[in-house]
Design a protein around this motif. Structure first.
Motif, PDB file in Angstrom:
ATOM      1  N   ALA A 214       0.855  -1.359  -0.130  1.00  0.00           N
ATOM      2  CA  ALA A 214      -0.181  -0.112  -0.022  1.00  0.00           C
ATOM      3  C   ALA A 214       0.716   1.439   0.114  1.00  0.00           C
ATOM      4  N   ALA A 227      -3.638   0.272   6.587  1.00  0.00           N
ATOM      5  CA  ALA A 227      -3.307  -0.499   5.326  1.00  0.00           C
ATOM      6  C   ALA A 227      -3.210  -1.779   5.436  1.00  0.00           C
ATOM      7  N   VAL A 235       3.837  -1.638   3.211  1.00  0.00           N
ATOM      8  CA  VAL A 235       3.598  -0.283   3.149  1.00  0.00           C
ATOM      9  C   VAL A 235       4.911   0.218   2.134  1.00  0.00           C
TER      10      VAL A 235
END
Length: 345
Positions: A214, A227, A235
């Motif tokens: 993400a 996320a 992430v």
């Protein structure tokens, strides 16, 4: 938190530092990697000699995994007529700064990944490579994967994610619309197709066979947790690192990020020819956020880089690409290691 990030990234922490050309070198990547994340070196604006030099620094200063990032856009032919129209539009700004543009310049420092670049980095056997604007042609991709490198690329739509999955990536960066810098768009030029990180991740995770990373608006542990709740395995964080001590972010850029101006960002093509998110400034307002006059990527940057240099010499950021995401809450003037650890504490 899905532990398959360790298989993909080879790191202790599920955090990738976003590659940010122009505001960092290997120092930021080394700091993040040594802290347990995946530090990234943006290579799209570097010569092969510069890439080798930075890789030697990486090898000397960390034994942890790192990421090399490359553009893989299709180079469009230089359009003399389009460039002349752009120069005509920008001429009043040059006059205001008591200067003229250099007409002899017809190239750009932004070049796509190539076999020449692959020749230069192969001996280093980089563990991780990310691409922006799709993927390189099949023989190049096969060559990179033969080194044992994990390969990921950015998707800004579900269609792009499915295409990447079908074409052999090991992971997909779901680049939400709120993220700063260049959009990784490659199947569309329509910015109305761009989704928020939450919408994009939630729609992609159930449709692809590889881990989803993400990106966009992720700046602290709360946004990291959000996320993961959406199904992301890791992430990618960019904007939050812009004020870190190891970043090369200019004083003008840092001042803008720390000001109320940072609450107003927009997508624009006037700096490079491709959509990218930055803090709104004079160039974006007066030229139009998405200008039909802007030459194709990366040729719009030829004259804009000259304007930027002239204005910055006067202490003005009127023509500077102040790349920045919508969420600056996590931007802190701390070490990159401290910021990395704070994301997952």
């Amino acid at each position: 938190m899905d532990n398959n990030f360790k298989t993909l990234l080879g790191t202790e922490l599920p955090v990738i530092q976003a590659p940010m050309a122009g505001v960092q070198n290997s120092a930021l990547a080394i700091a993040v990697s040594n802290a347990g994340g995946l530090g990234s070196l943006p290579c799209g604006m570097l010569s092969t000699e510069q890439i080798i030099s930075e890789l030697e620094l990486m090898r000397a200063n960390t034994n942890k995994p790192y990421n090399l990032n490359f553009f893989c856009h299709t180079v469009q032919p230089f359009d003399e007529l389009k460039q002349k129209q752009w120069q005509t539009r920008l001429r009043p700004f040059f006059s205001e700064l008591d200067s003229e543009f250099d007409e002899s310049k017809k190239g750009s420092s932004r070049v796509p990944f190539s076999h020449e670049v692959a020749d230069a980095i192969e001996a280093f056997a980089p563990p991780f490579i990310s691409f922006h604007f799709g993927l390189p042609e099949p023989s190049l991709l096969k060559r990179v994967k033969a080194w044992g490198a994990k390969v990921v690329s950015s998707a800004t739509t579900v269609e792009e994610a499915l295409w990447l999955d079908e074409n052999g990536v090991d992971g997909i960066i779901a680049q939400g619309n709120e993220g700063g810098g260049h959009r990784g768009m490659f199947l569309t030029n329509d910015i109305t197709t761009q989704l928020s990180m939450a919408c994009l991740v939630s729609q992609i995770v159930d449709k692809v066979s590889v881990p989803v990373i993400a990106a966009g608006g992720i700046v602290d542990r709360n946004t990291v947790k959000s996320a993961f709740a959406l199904g992301a395995s890791a992430v990618q964080v960019g904007t939050a690192y812009l004020l870190c001590k190891e970043a090369l972010t200019s004083d003008l850029h840092r001042t803008a990020i720390k000001s109320s101006r940072a609450s107003h960002t927009a997508l624009t093509n006037v700096f490079s020819g491709k959509p990218a998110r930055g803090i709104v400034n004079r160039a974006m307002i007066e030229l139009g956020y998405m200008s039909e006059l802007a030459p194709s990527f990366p040729y719009a940057s030829i004259e804009m880089a000259q304007l930027r240099s002239l204005a910055e010499q006067r202490g003005l950021d009127d023509f500077s690409p102040l790349w920045c995401g919508q969420n600056t809450r996590g931007c802190k003037e701390v070490s990159a290691a401290e910021l990395t650890l704070s994301l997952v504490e």
